[in-house]
Design an enzyme around this catalytic site. Structure first.
Site, PDB file in Angstrom:
ATOM      1  N   GLU A 224       0.892  -1.297  -0.013  1.00  0.00           N
ATOM      2  CA  GLU A 224      -0.065  -0.010   0.091  1.00  0.00           C
ATOM      3  C   GLU A 224       0.974   1.256  -0.015  1.00  0.00           C
ATOM      4  O   GLU A 224       0.461   2.362  -0.603  1.00  0.00           O
ATOM      5  CB  GLU A 224      -1.008  -0.086   1.284  1.00  0.00           C
ATOM      6  CG  GLU A 224      -2.141  -0.841   1.189  1.00  0.00           C
ATOM      7  CD  GLU A 224      -3.012  -1.364   2.374  1.00  0.00           C
ATOM      8  OE1 GLU A 224      -2.040  -1.445   3.360  1.00  0.00           O
ATOM      9  OE2 GLU A 224      -3.961  -1.549   2.241  1.00  0.00           O
TER      10      GLU A 224
ATOM     11  N   GLU B 182      -3.953  -9.619   4.091  1.00  0.00           N
ATOM     12  CA  GLU B 182      -4.543  -9.726   5.117  1.00  0.00           C
ATOM     13  C   GLU B 182      -5.757 -10.651   5.473  1.00  0.00           C
ATOM     14  O   GLU B 182      -6.010 -10.946   6.742  1.00  0.00           O
ATOM     15  CB  GLU B 182      -4.984  -8.115   5.231  1.00  0.00           C
ATOM     16  CG  GLU B 182      -4.216  -7.172   5.402  1.00  0.00           C
ATOM     17  CD  GLU B 182      -3.323  -6.659   4.173  1.00  0.00           C
ATOM     18  OE1 GLU B 182      -3.457  -7.293   3.050  1.00  0.00           O
ATOM     19  OE2 GLU B 182      -2.695  -5.674   4.139  1.00  0.00           O
TER      20      GLU B 182
HETATM   21  N1  COA Z   1       4.331  -7.069  11.939  1.00  0.00           N
HETATM   22  C1  COA Z   1       5.137  -7.211  12.789  1.00  0.00           C
HETATM   23  N2  COA Z   1       6.200  -7.925  13.028  1.00  0.00           N
HETATM   24  C2  COA Z   1       6.508  -8.583  11.732  1.00  0.00           C
HETATM   25  C3  COA Z   1       5.718  -8.515  10.634  1.00  0.00           C
HETATM   26  C4  COA Z   1       4.607  -7.465  10.718  1.00  0.00           C
HETATM   27  N3  COA Z   1       3.775  -7.306   9.769  1.00  0.00           N
HETATM   28  N4  COA Z   1       6.201  -9.236   9.700  1.00  0.00           N
HETATM   29  C5  COA Z   1       7.223  -9.771  10.040  1.00  0.00           C
HETATM   30  N5  COA Z   1       7.456  -9.444  11.379  1.00  0.00           N
HETATM   31  C6  COA Z   1       8.605  -9.770  12.210  1.00  0.00           C
HETATM   32  C7  COA Z   1       8.598 -11.191  12.745  1.00  0.00           C
HETATM   33  O1  COA Z   1       7.636 -11.128  13.936  1.00  0.00           O
HETATM   34  C8  COA Z   1      10.063 -11.428  13.276  1.00  0.00           C
HETATM   35  O2  COA Z   1      10.241 -10.930  14.422  1.00  0.00           O
HETATM   36  P1  COA Z   1      11.032 -11.628  15.406  1.00  0.00           P
HETATM   37  O3  COA Z   1      12.538 -11.854  14.476  1.00  0.00           O
HETATM   38  O4  COA Z   1      11.150 -10.812  16.351  1.00  0.00           O
HETATM   39  O5  COA Z   1      10.438 -12.831  15.815  1.00  0.00           O
HETATM   40  C9  COA Z   1      10.672 -10.628  11.886  1.00  0.00           C
HETATM   41  O6  COA Z   1      10.051  -9.611  11.468  1.00  0.00           O
HETATM   42  C10 COA Z   1      11.148 -11.547  10.777  1.00  0.00           C
HETATM   43  O7  COA Z   1      10.044 -12.065  10.396  1.00  0.00           O
HETATM   44  P2  COA Z   1      10.080 -13.699  10.190  1.00  0.00           P
HETATM   45  O8  COA Z   1       8.380 -14.031  10.074  1.00  0.00           O
HETATM   46  O9  COA Z   1      10.758 -14.371  11.033  1.00  0.00           O
HETATM   47  O10 COA Z   1      10.656 -13.922   8.528  1.00  0.00           O
HETATM   48  P3  COA Z   1      10.141 -14.883   7.370  1.00  0.00           P
HETATM   49  O11 COA Z   1      11.064 -14.628   6.393  1.00  0.00           O
HETATM   50  O12 COA Z   1       9.973 -16.133   8.127  1.00  0.00           O
HETATM   51  O13 COA Z   1       8.488 -14.510   6.848  1.00  0.00           O
HETATM   52  C11 COA Z   1       6.878 -12.958   6.227  1.00  0.00           C
HETATM   53  C12 COA Z   1       8.673 -13.271   6.288  1.00  0.00           C
HETATM   54  C13 COA Z   1       6.775 -11.734   5.487  1.00  0.00           C
HETATM   55  C14 COA Z   1       6.478 -14.079   5.130  1.00  0.00           C
HETATM   56  C15 COA Z   1       6.219 -13.092   7.675  1.00  0.00           C
HETATM   57  O14 COA Z   1       6.957 -12.247   8.482  1.00  0.00           O
HETATM   58  C16 COA Z   1       4.774 -12.700   7.646  1.00  0.00           C
HETATM   59  O15 COA Z   1       3.891 -13.407   7.137  1.00  0.00           O
HETATM   60  N6  COA Z   1       4.670 -11.352   8.078  1.00  0.00           N
HETATM   61  C17 COA Z   1       3.186 -10.775   8.096  1.00  0.00           C
HETATM   62  C18 COA Z   1       2.882  -9.941   6.832  1.00  0.00           C
HETATM   63  C19 COA Z   1       1.480  -9.528   6.800  1.00  0.00           C
HETATM   64  O16 COA Z   1       0.766 -10.279   7.054  1.00  0.00           O
HETATM   65  N7  COA Z   1       1.503  -8.131   6.741  1.00  0.00           N
HETATM   66  C20 COA Z   1       0.046  -7.593   6.644  1.00  0.00           C
HETATM   67  C21 COA Z   1      -0.043  -7.114   8.092  1.00  0.00           C
HETATM   68  S1  COA Z   1      -1.825  -6.544   8.067  1.00  0.00           S
END
Ligand code: COA
Length: 267
Positions: free
Chosen positions: A125, A145
């Protein structure tokens, strides 16, 4: 400058702006790489204050970048918003994200998002609120989402639909599929994909700087108005009338006649 939390502690992310020596190009850097640049309200507030300054300044082109190469931005900080009440979600989280991303979208200057890695949720976004998007071959785009039981809430359903059409927007939103860089290019979601993203960004910025500033800013407003359904016959007449009275128009026509490069002064 780093934003302070309500508690007085420094926020864990930062939003900074640097300008080129000639003051023509500003780069906004969003930095919270340990959380893949997930956005908090404090970071949005910091971004907004920079946008206020840029809107009234002399900068010609604004570039939006983020820290690290794994993710451009993974969107809203899930930990932060999951603690909110439904009324705060409605009154603050969504409203403030909308206000800041609208502010970015309405900057008079052209804006360029440079996307490396994942651009999902609010990260996509954010990129959608810019005029142009450049991506590395590793960039991927998605709106996950609905997998969290919520919806894209910072303009994604509208801006993505406007850009790529309802079927492709629904594909990303309803299935949570990710579009890779070449798919995004084919859809018109990004303007270019390049391995040497810095050189590509410099090329686009150079081209943007070659246009007359006022004409460029009026044209940006007109394109945005057209995308929102406003009639071009009236608006383009007004815009053309206005730009015809600028010194830059006279300079552009004179340069055409003398086969030289115009010197635009933005007036
Ligand atoms: N909000 C808060 N923290 C987030 C985040 C988010 N949207 N996305 C990732 N992080 C944090 C993780 O909790 C992790 O923190 P930690 O190391 O303290 O545990 C760090 O960022 C690294 O993320 P991680 O999940 O370990 O990396 P990954 O490569 O395994 O996965 C994603 C990456 C993007 C696939 C996964 O983090 C994810 O699905 N994030 C959510 C994305 C999302 O739904 N965004 C829309 C929000 S409405």
């Amino acid at each position: 400058m780093t934003a302070a939390c309500p508690s007085g502690l420094p926020a864990s992310g930062s939003v900074t702006v640097t300008e080129t020596a000639d003051g023509q190009v500003a780069t906004i850097l969003i930095s919270r790489p340990d959380k893949l640049n997930a956005l908090t309200l404090e970071m949005l507030a910091e971004l907004e204050s920079h946008l206020d300054e840029l809107a009234s300044g002399a900068v010609r082109v604004v570039v939006v970048r983020t820290a690290g190469s794994k993710a451009f931005c993974v969107g809203a900080d899930i930990e932060a918003f999951s603690r909110l009440s439904a009324t705060d979600m409605w009154r603050r989280w969504i409203a403030e994200g909308h206000r800041v991303f609208d502010r970015l979208a309405r900057l008079p200057q052209p804006t360029v998002a440079v996307v490396d890695g994942l651009a999902v949720g609010g990260g996509l976004e954010l990129a959608l609120a810019c005029d142009l998007r450049l991506a590395t071959p590793e960039a991927t785009f998605g709106l996950p989402e609905t997998g969290l039981g919520t919806i894209p809430g910072w303009g994604g359903t509208e801006r993505l639909t406007t850009l790529v059409g309802p079927a492709r927007a629904k594909e990303l939103i309803l299935t949570r599929r990710r579009a890779d860089a070449s798919t995004a290019l084919g859809w018109g979601l990004v303007n270019a994909v390049a391995a040497d993203i810095d050189a590509e960004t410099d090329r686009w910025v150079h081209e943007l700087l070659g246009s007359a500033p006022i004409a460029q800013q009026v044209a940006k407003q007109l394109v945005d108005a057209a995308a929102a359904g406003a009639p071009s016959a009236v608006l383009e007449a007004l815009g053309s009338g206005f730009t015809a009275y600028t010194d830059d128009f006279a300079a552009g026509v004179q340069a055409f006649r003398t086969k030289s490069r115009p010197e635009f002064r933005g007036r």
